[in-house]
Write an enzyme that holds these catalytic residues in place. Structure first.
Site, mmCIF file in Angstrom:
data_model
loop_
_atom_site.group_PDB
_atom_site.id
_atom_site.type_symbol
_atom_site.label_atom_id
_atom_site.label_comp_id
_atom_site.label_asym_id
_atom_site.label_seq_id
_atom_site.Cartn_x
_atom_site.Cartn_y
_atom_site.Cartn_z
ATOM 1 C CB ILE A 64 -32.322 -20.655 -11.075
ATOM 2 C CG1 ILE A 64 -33.794 -20.656 -11.822
ATOM 3 C CG2 ILE A 64 -32.375 -21.235 -9.722
ATOM 4 C CD1 ILE A 64 -34.074 -22.355 -12.100
ATOM 5 N N PRO A 65 -30.165 -17.676 -10.009
ATOM 6 C CG PRO A 65 -30.197 -15.626 -9.425
ATOM 7 C CD PRO A 65 -30.928 -16.700 -10.065
ATOM 8 C CG HIS A 66 -27.613 -22.017 -8.427
ATOM 9 N ND1 HIS A 66 -27.927 -21.648 -9.816
ATOM 10 C CD2 HIS A 66 -26.577 -22.957 -8.522
ATOM 11 C CE1 HIS A 66 -27.354 -22.548 -10.553
ATOM 12 N NE2 HIS A 66 -26.288 -22.958 -9.864
ATOM 13 N N GLY A 67 -25.744 -20.223 -5.349
ATOM 14 C CA GLY A 67 -24.502 -20.578 -4.942
ATOM 15 C C GLY A 67 -24.290 -21.114 -3.705
ATOM 16 C CG LEU A 102 -31.173 -22.770 -4.311
ATOM 17 C CD1 LEU A 102 -32.236 -22.807 -3.301
ATOM 18 C CD2 LEU A 102 -31.145 -23.948 -5.450
#
Length: 154
Positions: A64-67, A102
């Site tokens: 779930i890469p997110h930033g 996300l």
């Protein structure tokens, strides 16, 4: 929070090819940047910055890469099923084949956490993961994820 409130089903990728984590971030970043009319370099940079804090490899083959992205007006997500699992340095060491991107505005702290929690509920449910892995088209991925938002689906 329901997945349908932030996932861009039209941007889903059922067989995304990426050689490594950096290539994956560039590929999903390019898709999101185009859909959101944002700078791809800034977007990928935010993902890489977050990843430096610790892996976003959730486990069970899911990342779930997110930033947080300046200029973004709403929470945005997309899902990709990788053509080939990759070493992602996930917390359980399992190669990743399902990716949930996300992105959130910098001031969306509580909603960002709610969106992460919604994704987390999906990826902890083994039957749903199995269905996602069996979904080989964008429509099939969408159907599985829309079904999760239905009562008692997950």
């Amino acid at each position: 929070m329901q997945l349908a409130t932030f996932l861009d089903f039209d941007a889903s990728r059922p067989a995304l090819v990426a050689p490594n984590k950096r290539g994956l971030f560039h590929a999903i970043g390019q898709i999101a940047a185009q859909r959101l009319q944002l700078d791809v370099t800034e977007l990928v940079g935010a993902l890489l910055d977050r990843e430096r804090l610790g892996t976003t490899g959730f486990g069970n083959g899911v990342a779930i890469p997110h930033g947080k992205i300046e200029g973004l007006r709403r929470i945005y997500g997309l899902v990709a099923h990788l053509a080939e699992p990759m070493d992602y340095k996930a917390i359980d060491g399992t190669p990743v084949d399902l990716v949930f991107l996300l992105l959130s505005p910098p001031d969306a702290g509580a909603d960002h956490l709610k969106a992460l929690a919604a994704i987390s509920r999906v990826v902890r449910h083994a039957p749903t993961l199995e269905k996602l892995r069996g979904a080989h088209t964008r429509d099939a991925l969408t159907a599985v994820l829309m079904g999760v938002d239905e009562p008692h689906a997950a």
